[in-house]
Design a protein around this motif. Structure first.
Motif, mmCIF file in Angstrom:
data_model
loop_
_atom_site.group_PDB
_atom_site.id
_atom_site.type_symbol
_atom_site.label_atom_id
_atom_site.label_comp_id
_atom_site.label_asym_id
_atom_site.label_seq_id
_atom_site.Cartn_x
_atom_site.Cartn_y
_atom_site.Cartn_z
ATOM 1 N N THR A 158 49.318 -11.058 -12.455
ATOM 2 C CA THR A 158 48.568 -11.919 -13.342
ATOM 3 C C THR A 158 48.602 -13.128 -12.753
ATOM 4 O O THR A 158 49.337 -13.550 -11.970
ATOM 5 N N ASP A 159 47.485 -14.048 -13.550
ATOM 6 C CA ASP A 159 47.436 -15.377 -13.024
ATOM 7 C C ASP A 159 48.718 -16.052 -13.186
ATOM 8 O O ASP A 159 48.958 -16.978 -12.447
ATOM 9 N N GLU A 160 49.268 -15.843 -14.272
ATOM 10 C CA GLU A 160 50.415 -16.672 -14.578
ATOM 11 C C GLU A 160 51.518 -16.273 -13.586
ATOM 12 O O GLU A 160 52.317 -17.015 -13.349
ATOM 13 N N ALA B 135 50.881 -18.092 -10.342
ATOM 14 C CA ALA B 135 50.670 -19.567 -10.503
ATOM 15 C C ALA B 135 52.210 -19.880 -10.617
ATOM 16 O O ALA B 135 52.490 -21.054 -9.927
ATOM 17 N N GLU B 136 52.982 -19.132 -11.228
ATOM 18 C CA GLU B 136 54.589 -19.477 -11.204
ATOM 19 C C GLU B 136 55.044 -19.262 -9.844
ATOM 20 O O GLU B 136 56.038 -20.101 -9.285
ATOM 21 N N ASN C 188 51.384 -28.207 -9.189
ATOM 22 C CA ASN C 188 52.505 -27.738 -10.365
ATOM 23 C C ASN C 188 53.957 -27.398 -9.659
ATOM 24 O O ASN C 188 53.928 -27.077 -8.653
ATOM 25 N N SER D 188 57.766 -25.707 -10.756
ATOM 26 C CA SER D 188 58.784 -24.980 -11.951
ATOM 27 C C SER D 188 60.048 -24.766 -11.176
ATOM 28 O O SER D 188 59.925 -24.428 -9.983
ATOM 29 N N CYS E 285 62.826 -13.826 -13.965
ATOM 30 C CA CYS E 285 61.552 -13.209 -14.520
ATOM 31 C C CYS E 285 61.379 -11.873 -14.541
ATOM 32 O O CYS E 285 61.891 -11.075 -13.803
#
Length: 290
Positions: free
Chosen positions: A178-180, A183-184, A224, A226, A231
């Motif tokens: 997923t894009d999320e 991105a993470e 970004n 984090s 997860c």
């Protein structure tokens, strides 16, 4: 200002550390005559400089905590002269504000301590892998190898979970993206990257991955950040269905930056799917026509 004060504290700690390491080595330890009227415990500064092959003035300034730059080659020479243990050598580099060089190319990352190998194997049937700070795959247990065969069989350059996430073709990558999620991945990698600024291996990795993956280049440009955290990760295989897991990082205190990543199934169906993969590892192999 806090910046200059912090820098001064770092240099003061470096000076104290060097003096303490010098004091514990006697001339006899390094085959030097003791000399007359020796008042200094251990080696003198000029003796350390001589043995390390550096200038006496430069070493004196380093030990006095003056604002001078030290190259990895010179720090290694000082570390050898002072007979620093690996942890002490790493500490020296940090106090000198100099990136620690990567291990020599002839060092075998697979030569694991026996206890780490035993832990990986004992975690079966849970998939588990040993990775370093950059997420290079160092070792894994049998279930992990069956779960992600394309990753464990990749070339040394590509045997990296971040690289794999962004560059593996869909038939080779069973992880449901997923894009999320990606991105993470990029944000967590930047968090780890910030702890290795200036290290050539990390810079080259980012440069190469930006060139290989437009998605990574786009996400990396966002800046970004984090912190790593557990997860959920779902593996999908044709004819088997989804295997939902929770990934957990277990940091190894004896090897800073190295961690064991464990994938725990979150339901009975996923637990059964992992058991099936263990018994039929060919089911996770991608088709050969991609």
């Amino acid at each position: 200002m806090p910046g200059p004060r912090r820098e001064q504290r770092r240099r003061s700690e470096l000076a104290l550390f060097l003096r303490s390491r010098r004091a514990r080595i006697s001339p006899d330890d390094v085959g030097m005559p003791p000399g007359l009227r020796r008042r200094t415990p251990g080696l003198r500064r000029e003796e350390v400089a001589q043995l390390a092959g550096v200038g006496v003035t430069w070493y004196t300034w380093l030990e006095q905590g003056r604002p001078i730059n030290a190259s990895p080659q010179v720090l290694d020479a000082v570390a050898r002269t002072l007979r620093l243990a690996p942890a002490e050598r790493e500490h020296l580099y940090r106090l000198a504000d100099t990136p620690l060089p990567p291990p020599a190319s002839d060092e075998d990352p697979q030569a694991l301590p026996q206890d780490i190998r035993a832990i990986l194997d004992s975690l079966d049937p849970l998939p588990a892998a040993l990775v370093n700070a950059r997420s290079d795959l160092l070792s894994h247990n049998a279930t992990f190898g069956a779960l992600v065969p394309c990753l464990v069989s990749a070339t040394a350059h590509a045997r990296n979970s971040v690289w794999f996430s962004f560059t593996a073709p869909p038939p080779c990558n069973p992880v449901v993206h997923t894009d999320e999620l990606i991105a993470e991945h990029a944000a967590i990698f930047r968090y780890r990257y910030s702890q290795h600024l200036g290290e050539p291996g990390w810079r080259e990795f980012v440069h190469d991955l930006c060139a290989a993956s437009p998605d990574f280049a786009r996400l990396w440009a966002r800046q970004n950040v984090s912190q790593p955290r557990p997860c959920n990760k779902v593996f999908r295989y044709a004819g088997i269905g989804d295997i939902a897991t929770r990934s957990t990082n277990l940091e190894l205190s004896a090897q800073p930056g190295t961690r064991i990543v464990v994938y725990t199934p979150i339901d009975d169906a996923s637990r059964a799917g992992i058991a099936w993969i263990r018994e039929h590892p060919e089911a996770a192999n991608p088709p050969h026509d991609h």
